[in-house]
Design a protein around this motif. Structure first.
Motif, short mmCIF file in Angstrom:
data_model
loop_
_atom_site.label_atom_id
_atom_site.label_comp_id
_atom_site.label_asym_id
_atom_site.label_seq_id
_atom_site.Cartn_x
_atom_site.Cartn_y
_atom_site.Cartn_z
N LYS A 147 14.02 6.03 -7.08
CA LYS A 147 14.43 4.85 -6.55
C LYS A 147 13.31 3.90 -5.86
CE LYS A 147 18.31 5.57 -4.31
NZ LYS A 147 19.64 5.62 -4.15
N ASN A 148 12.76 4.60 -4.77
CA ASN A 148 11.84 4.04 -4.02
C ASN A 148 10.76 3.30 -4.83
OD1 ASN A 148 13.34 4.82 -1.90
ND2 ASN A 148 12.11 6.45 -1.15
N LEU A 149 10.43 4.18 -5.76
CA LEU A 149 9.30 3.63 -6.47
C LEU A 149 9.53 2.37 -7.17
CD1 LEU A 149 6.60 4.64 -7.22
CD2 LEU A 149 7.39 5.70 -9.24
N HIS A 150 10.71 2.43 -7.97
CA HIS A 150 11.25 1.19 -8.59
C HIS A 150 11.45 0.01 -7.52
CE1 HIS A 150 12.78 -1.41 -11.30
NE2 HIS A 150 14.01 -1.62 -10.61
N ALA A 151 12.06 0.16 -6.49
CA ALA A 151 12.14 -0.88 -5.38
C ALA A 151 10.75 -1.45 -5.06
CB ALA A 151 12.63 -0.25 -3.88
N LEU A 152 9.64 -0.63 -5.05
CA LEU A 152 8.40 -0.79 -4.57
C LEU A 152 7.74 -1.87 -5.81
CD1 LEU A 152 6.07 -0.28 -2.66
CD2 LEU A 152 5.18 1.64 -4.39
N PHE A 153 7.75 -1.50 -7.08
CA PHE A 153 7.41 -2.38 -8.16
C PHE A 153 8.15 -3.45 -8.17
CE2 PHE A 153 4.08 -0.50 -10.88
CZ PHE A 153 4.13 0.88 -10.44
N ARG A 154 9.54 -3.53 -7.76
CA ARG A 154 10.24 -4.82 -7.97
C ARG A 154 9.88 -5.72 -6.97
NH1 ARG A 154 16.35 -4.81 -6.62
NH2 ARG A 154 15.31 -4.31 -4.86
N CYS A 181 0.85 -1.24 -0.03
CA CYS A 181 -0.06 -0.04 -0.20
C CYS A 181 1.00 1.20 0.01
CB CYS A 181 -0.88 0.15 1.25
SG CYS A 181 -1.98 1.40 1.40
N VAL A 182 0.71 2.22 -1.03
CA VAL A 182 1.54 3.29 -1.18
C VAL A 182 0.31 4.44 -0.85
CG1 VAL A 182 2.77 4.78 -2.39
CG2 VAL A 182 2.87 2.25 -2.83
N GLY A 183 0.47 5.22 0.40
CA GLY A 183 -0.59 6.07 0.90
C GLY A 183 0.13 7.49 0.41
N LEU A 184 -0.63 8.51 0.67
CA LEU A 184 -0.30 9.78 0.28
C LEU A 184 0.95 10.13 0.96
CD1 LEU A 184 -1.93 12.46 -1.01
CD2 LEU A 184 -3.03 12.76 1.30
N MET A 191 7.87 10.88 -1.73
CA MET A 191 8.75 10.67 -2.88
C MET A 191 8.83 11.93 -3.70
SD MET A 191 7.04 7.04 -4.66
CE MET A 191 6.79 5.49 -3.69
N TRP A 192 7.80 12.70 -3.46
CA TRP A 192 7.73 13.92 -4.26
C TRP A 192 9.14 14.93 -3.78
CZ3 TRP A 192 5.74 15.67 -8.62
CH2 TRP A 192 4.50 14.96 -9.05
N ILE A 193 8.85 14.71 -2.59
CA ILE A 193 9.94 15.80 -1.77
C ILE A 193 11.29 15.17 -2.11
CG2 ILE A 193 10.48 16.56 0.24
CD1 ILE A 193 7.55 16.56 0.92
N GLY A 194 11.52 13.93 -1.79
CA GLY A 194 12.77 13.34 -1.95
C GLY A 194 13.13 13.05 -3.36
N ASN A 195 12.30 13.34 -4.26
CA ASN A 195 12.69 13.06 -5.69
C ASN A 195 12.98 11.70 -5.71
OD1 ASN A 195 12.86 13.24 -8.33
ND2 ASN A 195 14.77 14.25 -8.27
N PRO A 211 1.64 -13.57 -6.52
CA PRO A 211 0.65 -12.66 -6.98
C PRO A 211 0.37 -11.64 -5.66
CG PRO A 211 -0.50 -14.42 -5.99
CD PRO A 211 1.04 -14.75 -6.44
N SER A 212 0.55 -10.45 -6.24
CA SER A 212 0.49 -9.30 -5.46
C SER A 212 -0.55 -8.18 -5.89
CB SER A 212 1.98 -8.67 -4.94
OG SER A 212 2.39 -8.35 -6.49
N VAL A 213 -1.01 -7.12 -4.92
CA VAL A 213 -1.70 -6.10 -5.07
C VAL A 213 -0.83 -5.07 -4.72
CG1 VAL A 213 -3.81 -4.80 -4.96
CG2 VAL A 213 -4.05 -7.33 -4.98
N LEU A 214 -0.52 -4.11 -5.77
CA LEU A 214 0.05 -2.87 -5.45
C LEU A 214 -0.78 -1.73 -5.36
CD1 LEU A 214 2.91 -1.16 -5.14
CD2 LEU A 214 3.37 -1.58 -7.53
N PHE A 215 -1.19 -1.08 -4.40
CA PHE A 215 -2.43 -0.15 -4.23
C PHE A 215 -1.70 1.06 -3.94
CE2 PHE A 215 -5.20 1.75 -0.95
CZ PHE A 215 -6.17 2.00 -2.17
N PHE A 216 -2.04 2.11 -4.78
CA PHE A 216 -1.70 3.42 -4.82
C PHE A 216 -2.96 4.41 -4.08
CE2 PHE A 216 1.32 2.17 -7.50
CZ PHE A 216 2.64 2.52 -7.06
#
Ligand SMILES: Nc1ncnc2c1ncn2[C@@H]1O[C@H](COP(=O)(O)OP(=O)(O)O)[C@@H](O)[C@H]1O
Ligand SMILES: [Mg+2]
Length: 458
Positions: free
Chosen positions: A260-267, A244-247, A253-257, A274-279
């Protein structure tokens, strides 16, 4: 009746509705009312000073009025903010041509087409004496699509690989919630089974019918109606890992630009399939605020889109869910095929669902003889969160009484009904805006379910 009349009437009801104002401005221009169109765009820019479409509309109206020099000033401003704004280059070409400056006009037209083929304008090209549009340079357009200002993910260069993320992948959750804990909403659950769970469990069948199964699903609807809850339950229903990726994570992520975190998350989501990646509250990430994209944020958005475009091949077994109360703020680039190309409307609970939610909310409280049906009847327009507020207030009152008397005072149905009178149902306001978008800016049928819900469409 000219189209602008209906739009103007709608706009009077909802004077700050920017998409509606833009539609009105376009209609007025189509009806040759350049001054009216200009004033409407000026209103947009009062509300949102550097609004891209608003600026473009204003320049278009000014040009139609023959006021080329203020039109050029506006467009040059917009291009200073974003030199890759293809539509602004294209319009500036028209303005310069009207001023007799053919050479510069041709230059801007070339820029526009190089950035975005949608700005191809054969009539303009002929006037410019530049019939053959220049070939789009391979690299010039990377990261931008221009026209709508929408970003396009940057494809990986040959031989290039995603940088290995330093971060440890976040651990997945196993949400204990299933559909059983979501009150009512049978139609929605069925839709999720058909649109989401079934394709995920039967990919071969779907491929046999030429249906792709990658991409994501956007859940949208009024706040407090269970989008977050049902997303968890969707993962729980198929015992998938849940990320779960919350607000807050998104804002970090925006602030820290932090691409990398985003990629780690998808990976991580791929590794735990099977997984659910929830934004959750995906509009925080996907907001259609073009000015943000000029800054660091653009790389983040582009990476998000590139990860999604990994699609069928690498995201197999990863269901990407996004939830939002404000689908109209989502950049259209997010809705393209393979991205959030399916949408599910999460409506407010109907009477049966409200009764079921009341039962769930009462379960851990001293409620005497709950008449859930009576409460449900009196709470039309209430969201699940509103119902929770009804219970919270009644609980507080009972608790106060209990403290005074020193005895357990049960929560009664009467007290709940009383409490319901003091809670304003929150979903109606949402429908006020949603209705406007559904009627006047229904992007490819995105809001059809809202229209059906409102009884405006079968
Ligand atoms: N269908 C439902 N069944 C049970 N509880 C619900 C339901 N819908 C909403 N709620 C309650 O309302 C709260 C808010 O719901 P949430 O999922 O956060 O709404 P949203 O994400 O749509 O804003 C939930 O935590 C839950 O307590
Ligand atoms: Mg939520």
């Amino acid at each position: 009746m000219p189209q602008s009349d209906a739009l103007r009437a709608a706009s009077q009801l909802s004077p700050d509705n920017v998409p509606l104002l833009l539609l009105l401005a376009q209609a007025l221009l189509d009806e040759q009312d350049a001054a009216g169109s200009r004033e409407t765009c000026e209103r947009v820019l009062q509300l949102q000073p550097s609004h891209r479409e608003g600026t473009l509309g204003l320049a278009r109206a000014l040009l139609a009025e023959g006021k080329t020099s203020p039109a050029a000033v506006r467009l040059e401003e917009a291009l200073r903010r974003d030199s890759n704004f293809a539509a602004a280059h294209a319009l500036l070409a028209r303005v310069l041509l009207a001023e007799g400056n053919r050479a510069e006009a041709a230059e801007h037209y070339r820029r526009a087409v190089a950035l975005d083929k949608n700005t191809l304008d054969q009539a303009l090209a002929r006037e410019l004496g530049a019939d053959d549009p220049p070939e789009r340079p391979a690299r010039a357009a990377l990261g931008v699509s221009g026209g709508s200002g929408a970003p396009v993910s940057r494809p990986l260069e040959e031989g290039e690989e995603w940088k290995q993320a330093d971060e440890d992948a976040p651990p997945p959750e196993r949400p204990p919630v299933t559909f059983a804990q979501v009150g009512g909403m049978d139609a929605l659950k069925e839709q999720i089974r058909m649109k989401i769970l079934y394709p995920m469990q039967n990919p071969a069948l779907f491929r046999a019918y030429g249906k792709s199964i990658g991409g994501g699903v956007l859940l949208y609807g009024p706040p407090g109606c269970g989008k977050t809850l049902i997303s968890r339950a969707t993962a729980g229903e198929i015992q998938a890992s849940f990320f779960c990726v919350g607000l807050h994570e998104v804002l970090d992520m925006w602030i820290g630009n932090s691409e990398k975190n985003l990629h780690a998350l998808f990976r991580a989501a791929r590794e735990h399939a099977p997984s659910v990646l929830f934004f959750d509250e995906i509009d925080a990430l996907a907001a259609d605020r073009r000015d943000l994209r000029q800054s660091a944020g653009r790389t983040l958005i582009n990476q998000f889109l590139a990860e999604m475009d990994g699609g069928t091949a690498i995201n197999d077994g990863v269901l990407i869910l996004g939830a939002t109360n404000a689908p109209w703020h989502i950049d259209p680039a997010f809705r393209r095929p393979g991205r959030f190309d399916r949408a599910v409307f999460v409506p407010p609970p109907d009477e049966g669902a409200r009764a079921a939610i009341a039962e769930i909310l009462a379960a851990d409280k001293p409620v005497s003889a709950l008449d859930a049906a009576a409460l449900a009847r009196k709470t039309d327009g209430f969201s699940g969160a509103d119902l929770k507020a009804v219970f919270d207030r009644a609980t507080e009152d009972a608790l106060t009484a209990a403290m005074k008397s020193g005895q357990l005072v049960p929560i009664t149905t009467k007290a709940l009904l009383q409490s319901a009178k003091s809670v304003t149902p929150s979903t109606r306001a949402w429908f006020e805006s949603a209705k406007n978008y559904a009627l006047y800016a229904n992007q490819g049928g995105l809001y059809d379910e809202v229209l059906v819900h409102l009884g405006l469409k079968k």
